[in-house]
Motif scaffolding. Sequence first.
Motif, short mmCIF file in Angstrom:
data_model
loop_
_atom_site.label_atom_id
_atom_site.label_comp_id
_atom_site.label_asym_id
_atom_site.label_seq_id
_atom_site.Cartn_x
_atom_site.Cartn_y
_atom_site.Cartn_z
N ALA A 9 -45.62 38.57 -65.34
CA ALA A 9 -44.93 38.10 -64.82
C ALA A 9 -43.98 37.08 -65.92
CB ALA A 9 -45.32 37.08 -64.04
N ARG A 10 -44.21 36.68 -67.07
CA ARG A 10 -43.18 35.79 -67.62
C ARG A 10 -42.50 37.09 -68.69
NH1 ARG A 10 -47.38 31.99 -67.80
NH2 ARG A 10 -48.58 32.32 -69.55
N ASP A 63 -39.83 38.81 -66.24
CA ASP A 63 -39.25 36.93 -66.19
C ASP A 63 -38.45 37.14 -66.95
OD1 ASP A 63 -37.79 35.78 -64.11
OD2 ASP A 63 -38.60 33.82 -65.35
N GLN A 93 -35.84 40.17 -67.50
CA GLN A 93 -35.21 40.89 -65.92
C GLN A 93 -34.24 39.63 -65.93
OE1 GLN A 93 -36.88 42.57 -63.04
NE2 GLN A 93 -38.07 44.03 -64.38
N ALA A 94 -34.61 38.03 -66.17
CA ALA A 94 -33.51 37.21 -65.40
C ALA A 94 -32.73 37.19 -65.99
CB ALA A 94 -34.19 35.77 -65.84
N PRO A 95 -31.66 36.86 -65.01
CA PRO A 95 -29.86 36.84 -66.21
C PRO A 95 -29.95 35.58 -66.58
CG PRO A 95 -29.88 37.18 -63.47
CD PRO A 95 -31.11 36.90 -64.21
N ASP A 107 -35.79 22.69 -64.85
CA ASP A 107 -34.62 24.17 -65.29
C ASP A 107 -34.29 23.93 -63.25
OD1 ASP A 107 -34.13 27.07 -65.05
OD2 ASP A 107 -35.05 27.64 -63.88
N LEU A 160 -30.35 23.70 -61.86
CA LEU A 160 -29.86 24.86 -61.09
C LEU A 160 -28.89 24.83 -60.14
CD1 LEU A 160 -29.13 28.00 -60.63
CD2 LEU A 160 -31.42 27.92 -59.78
N PHE A 169 -28.08 36.72 -57.98
CA PHE A 169 -29.20 36.68 -58.68
C PHE A 169 -29.22 34.79 -58.51
CE2 PHE A 169 -32.45 34.88 -61.22
CZ PHE A 169 -33.63 36.03 -61.35
N ASP A 179 -30.89 32.60 -56.16
CA ASP A 179 -32.91 31.39 -56.54
C ASP A 179 -31.57 30.47 -56.68
OD1 ASP A 179 -34.59 31.30 -59.19
OD2 ASP A 179 -32.85 31.32 -60.03
N ARG A 190 -40.70 28.37 -62.02
CA ARG A 190 -39.74 29.36 -62.31
C ARG A 190 -39.97 31.27 -61.85
NH1 ARG A 190 -37.87 31.74 -67.39
NH2 ARG A 190 -34.87 31.40 -67.63
N GLU A 191 -41.26 31.17 -62.55
CA GLU A 191 -41.68 33.11 -62.39
C GLU A 191 -42.04 33.26 -61.35
OE1 GLU A 191 -43.30 31.16 -65.11
OE2 GLU A 191 -41.91 31.29 -66.76
N ARG A 202 -40.70 32.08 -58.82
CA ARG A 202 -39.21 31.45 -57.87
C ARG A 202 -38.55 33.34 -58.26
NH1 ARG A 202 -37.30 27.22 -60.08
NH2 ARG A 202 -34.96 28.45 -61.27
N HIS A 203 -38.14 33.65 -59.07
CA HIS A 203 -37.80 33.93 -59.93
C HIS A 203 -38.41 36.00 -59.05
CE1 HIS A 203 -34.96 32.49 -63.21
NE2 HIS A 203 -35.10 31.98 -62.04
N ARG A 260 -35.75 38.62 -57.05
CA ARG A 260 -35.63 39.78 -57.10
C ARG A 260 -36.59 40.93 -56.36
NH1 ARG A 260 -36.77 38.82 -63.04
NH2 ARG A 260 -38.89 38.43 -62.04
#
Lengths: 284, 300
Positions: free
Chosen positions: A61-62, A65, A68-70, A86, A90, B100, B104, B115-116, B118-119, B123
């Motif tokens: 998953a990490r 992430d 893929q995460a922008p 984090d 945001l 995204f 998010d 974080r993971e 949530r992401h 997606r």
Amino acid sequence: MSTATPTSGWHADPELLGQYLRGEAGAALGSSVEAHLLRCDTCRGRIRPLVDPAPLGDVWARIEDTVQAPRPGLLHRLVRRLGVPDHDALLLAAAPSLRAGWLWGTAIALLFAAVAAGQGGSRGAVFFLMVAPLVPVAGVAVSYGPDIDEAYEPTLAAPYSSSRLLMLRSLAILLTSVPLAALGGLLLPADNWSAWSAATWLLPAAAGVALTLAGSTWTTPTRAGTAVAVAWFVVVGAVSSPEGTTAAALLTGPALSLYAAVALAAAVVFQARSGRLAVMGRNA
Amino acid sequence: MTARPEATVALTGVTRRYGAVRALDGVDLTMTTGVTGLLGPNGAGKTTLLRMLATVLAPTEGRLRLLGLDPAEPHERTDVRRSLGYLPQEMGFPSGFSAFRFVDYMAVLKEWTEREARHHEVRRVLDLVGLGDLSTKRLKTLSGGQRRRAALAQALIGDPRLLVLDEPTTGLDPEQRASLRGVLSAAGGESTVILATHQTEDVAALCERVIVVDGGRVRWDGTVRDLVATALGKVWLADAPTPGAQSSWRTGTGRHRNVGASAPPDAELVEPTVEDAYLLLLGEAALSRAKGAVDSEVAA
């Protein structure tokens, strides 16, 4: 125990694989087993049932992430580097009054005020005095609310506390606008005005921000901030002489005590009424 | 005897006033799991009703319970919001955000702090609405339909038990609407989904139940089939508009489709649609309102 050197036809036994998985094989033996696993199907097959799939899922998953995460925006990254978590970073990145355009506007307005103060003597200092405390007030006023926040309604319908969101953004605004205003104060000419104007306007600013927050529990932060600004202009205008000398009374002992008392009282009111931020139409 | 499912939404005598105007006037409703369509003309009170179900607007009078909780109580309201997805009628996005980042951001507000995870959820919902490939594009560069889907994605975060959608299909093309119907019908299996729309075909295709609101009051509440049945024998084709028909328009075949309270004896009757029934219902409601206004004037 098996020897550490993998040779042709050699395979790691379950005990060694177990030590490797638990991180108990040591650096030399561990790297040797790892190198062997990379080229040995038999040992990869042996180790597979020994591996707990849960951490692997987390690792994957990490990786997913990371790939893929922008990339977060500039403000988001800057705030994160300052140690803000984090998710809070945001929330701050979405605040209208924390965007580059607003911060540039603040800096330019303060620069203008400081230059005007430098060239205008005492009257210029009064002008700066009027502007500087309103900078954080204006920032808070446009940080959150139905007429400012583009996604206000779904934000309101989320479980995140509206008062916490407003406070978080207000704090960030204070951390950005107060240093800017303080820098503007330092640009004032080195006469009697600069000594106090560089710092003492912080108390009226604190009172203004607290009043704006408290007012937001009755109306929108924008309207509350506007009312505070108008009231401040009226007060400064009423006590200012053409020479600007009487305006100094606004930043002397008794007045400063009054600002502190107002800030405290407004903060108490905000705390008591903050739940009213959570629903629209509360005045109906 | 089967147990009656527990109501997830219950309104008792709910009124909402804006000054002298009653946007909602003594509404009584209960809902359980499934997809319910909310129809009504502009200004009927649909959005006011949905805002209340989304806990962002409080009733002026009456009692509202959502998921068995009282949204007037701060802690219970927060609990409702933890199980709520809401798509407002109009929605902006923070400047410069991609799809995204926006979803998010909304996920953080919905308490997805890890974080993971949530992401991963972001997606998932972006894929559900077909925006997976466009998730990194800035929202302002996307089309209106794509932005609408991004707005919908945030409502789907966490598979909410109560999904409140105000005109979710606005700006979507037929393929996107069909895809959305799949998403919403799947959600309706476990959740209470209520959607306001002007698209009667979406209601016909998707909803088990339909509620028609007009003038702040509920004018119809029942199954789609029962609503359509009210128009049986009241829709007919003719070579010209029929005098007395409530609505009449020339179709693509050149013939006129007439909707009215009574078809001529020799009329060529056709199967009514939800739209026909809706037009008839609102026509009757408008007549009833006009009659009520005249009666009260006479009484005065």
